[in-house]
Design a protein around this motif. Structure first.
Motif, mmCIF file in Angstrom:
data_model
loop_
_atom_site.group_PDB
_atom_site.id
_atom_site.type_symbol
_atom_site.label_atom_id
_atom_site.label_comp_id
_atom_site.label_asym_id
_atom_site.label_seq_id
_atom_site.Cartn_x
_atom_site.Cartn_y
_atom_site.Cartn_z
ATOM 1 N N TRP A 176 16.833 11.215 -2.376
ATOM 2 C CA TRP A 176 16.636 11.762 -3.745
ATOM 3 C C TRP A 176 17.968 12.301 -4.248
ATOM 4 O O TRP A 176 18.701 12.132 -5.084
ATOM 5 N N GLU A 177 18.230 13.706 -3.517
ATOM 6 C CA GLU A 177 19.428 14.251 -3.885
ATOM 7 C C GLU A 177 20.639 13.645 -3.618
ATOM 8 O O GLU A 177 21.538 13.729 -4.530
ATOM 9 N N LEU A 178 20.781 12.805 -2.595
ATOM 10 C CA LEU A 178 22.265 11.814 -2.400
ATOM 11 C C LEU A 178 22.194 11.014 -3.722
ATOM 12 O O LEU A 178 23.383 11.012 -4.249
ATOM 13 N N LEU A 179 21.200 10.397 -4.261
ATOM 14 C CA LEU A 179 21.220 9.471 -5.308
ATOM 15 C C LEU A 179 21.623 10.164 -6.536
ATOM 16 O O LEU A 179 22.468 9.662 -7.254
ATOM 17 N N ARG A 180 21.010 11.247 -6.715
ATOM 18 C CA ARG A 180 21.521 12.192 -7.861
ATOM 19 C C ARG A 180 22.781 12.618 -7.989
ATOM 20 O O ARG A 180 23.491 12.810 -8.839
ATOM 21 N N ARG A 181 23.474 12.823 -6.884
ATOM 22 C CA ARG A 181 24.774 13.149 -6.693
ATOM 23 C C ARG A 181 25.663 11.996 -7.060
ATOM 24 O O ARG A 181 26.669 12.203 -7.585
ATOM 25 N N LEU A 182 25.333 10.989 -6.353
ATOM 26 C CA LEU A 182 26.223 9.856 -6.812
ATOM 27 C C LEU A 182 26.365 9.695 -8.277
ATOM 28 O O LEU A 182 27.299 9.382 -8.599
ATOM 29 N N VAL A 183 25.289 9.741 -8.911
ATOM 30 C CA VAL A 183 25.163 9.559 -10.373
ATOM 31 C C VAL A 183 25.953 10.556 -10.995
ATOM 32 O O VAL A 183 26.811 10.423 -12.078
ATOM 33 N N LYS A 184 25.635 11.880 -10.625
ATOM 34 C CA LYS A 184 26.437 12.959 -11.497
ATOM 35 C C LYS A 184 27.867 13.091 -11.183
ATOM 36 O O LYS A 184 28.857 13.065 -11.981
ATOM 37 N N GLU A 185 28.150 12.993 -9.787
ATOM 38 C CA GLU A 185 29.797 13.423 -9.351
ATOM 39 C C GLU A 185 30.260 11.978 -9.455
ATOM 40 O O GLU A 185 31.621 12.307 -9.553
ATOM 41 N N PHE A 186 29.951 10.946 -9.148
ATOM 42 C CA PHE A 186 30.845 9.644 -9.145
ATOM 43 C C PHE A 186 30.493 8.716 -10.168
ATOM 44 O O PHE A 186 31.035 7.579 -10.151
#
Ligand SMILES: Nc1ncnc2c1ncn2[C@@H]1O[C@H](COP(=O)(O)OP(=O)(O)OP(=O)(O)O)[C@@H](O)[C@H]1O
Ligand SMILES: [Mg+2]
Length: 334
Positions: A176-186
């Motif tokens: 979940w954290e990884l997916l959230r980062r992908l959305v937010k940072e990339f």
């Protein structure tokens, strides 16, 4: 207004007599996590296969960032990273080699490959294990690596089919954290399927609930729960809950939600207002309530309201894949 990542209009996919996907329309907005929630056999994977150009829709239209999946499949494929439902890694080579293989497959230029893979390993938190063979990884690491292999060509849309199935709560959180980062940072858009209500609730900005090939509800988790229209009151009784249900369903403003072995839940506009009436009505019919409590609706209640039943898998007999598996097993037994 952000651009739509996926636009689907009246999408249908039929297999002989089975309407696996039965005329669905929805939009995934750019830079959101959109969840496709439904039980086994609901049509989630079939929808994904249509979006990712792996199968041709029987009718209807799909566009991915404006490109039509039937007329312009190459363009669509370039903008999508896809993590399938079953593991897609090569187990007896390293994580690094899996990423390299994927980079070559997606046509990432040789000059940038190495740097891309290094950055990916960093993002995945797997630098120190990059040269170990995949079969030695934990389930959580394998899932993360798989997500990495779907990202090496820098897609705008990441499509994941049940990305956390089989993972423990800690493993799920890491994904979940990884997916959230992908959305937010990339700035990536995520489309995922799940049959886990809590996952959809916690992770997704918007959800479509699919059952028997049709979308039965769509919206933010809050909107969907609000749409249930009130509070859930759960009653425990040692007497027959069916009898209690029959009494309560005659009352104005009380809607029966579920009837269990020793309990019963009802939907009311406001628990505070209705609890005295519920207890009064049952006790005047000599039904003793052991415990009563109120809760806010969950996505499970949403599913129940719109799909008319709790989220359960289709019958085994109706699933061609299981029939095939059983036949194969019999043949092997000679
Ligand atoms: N290639 C196929 N040929 C015939 N029927 C199919 C095919 N693929 C899927 N189906 C059927 O279509 C229906 C929807 O299947 P699908 O795989 O899309 O469901 P799902 O929501 O992904 O389920 P699960 O949660 O089990 O993965 C099922 O009844 C399935 O048996
Ligand atoms: Mg599936």
């Amino acid at each position: 207004m952000p651009e739509a990542a996926v636009v689907t209009v009246n999408l249908a996919k039929h297999y002989k007599y089975l309407k696996a996907v039965d005329g669905i329309s929805f939009e995934v907005e750019e830079n959101e996590i959109f969840g496709f929630l439904g039980p086994n056999g609901a049509g989630k994977t079939t929808t994904i296969k249509c979006i990712t150009t792996l199968t041709r829709p029987s009718s209807g239209k799909i566009e991915v960032f404006g490109a039509n999946v039937v007329q312009n499949p190459d363009k669509v494929r370039q903008s999508i990273g896809y993590v399938p439902q079953s593991l897609s890694l090569v187990n007896d080579v390293s994580g690094y080699e899996n990423l390299l293989f994927s980079a070559k497959l997606y046509g990432v230029q040789g000059s940038v490959r190495k740097e891309r893979i290094e950055r990916m390993l960093e993002l995945l938190g797997m630098k120190d294990r990059a040269n170990d063979v995949v079969r030695k990884y934990s389930g959580g690491m394998m899932r993360r690596l798989e997500i990495g292999t779907a990202l090496v060509h820098q897609p705008r849309l990441l499509v994941l089919d049940e990305p956390t199935i089989g993972l423990d709560p800690q493993g799920r959180r890491v994904v979940w954290e990884l997916l959230r980062r992908l959305v937010k940072e990339f700035g990536i858009t995520v489309f995922l399927t799940t049959h886990d209500m809590s996952e959809a609730d916690e992770l997704c900005q918007r959800i479509a609930i699919i059952n028997h090939g049709k979308i039965v509800a769509i919206g933010t988790p809050a909107e969907l729960k609000h749409g249930v229209g009130g509070d859930i009151v759960v009653l425990e009784t040692k007497q027959n809950p069916e009898t209690a249900a029959k009494i309560l369903e005659k009352e104005q403003g009380i809607q029966i939600s579920t009837v269990g072995e020793n309990s019963l839940s009802v939907i009311v506009e406001s628990a505070e207002r209705y609890v005295p009436a519920i207890i009064g009505s049952l006790s005047s019919n000599r039904i003793q309530v052991e415990a009563i409590f109120a809760q806010k609706p969950t996505l499970d209640d949403v599913f129940l309201k719109y799909a008319g039943s709790r989220m359960e898998a289709e019958e085994v007999g109706g699933d061609w894949r299981q029939i095939k598996q059983v036949r194969r097993a019999f043949r092997k037994m000679g």
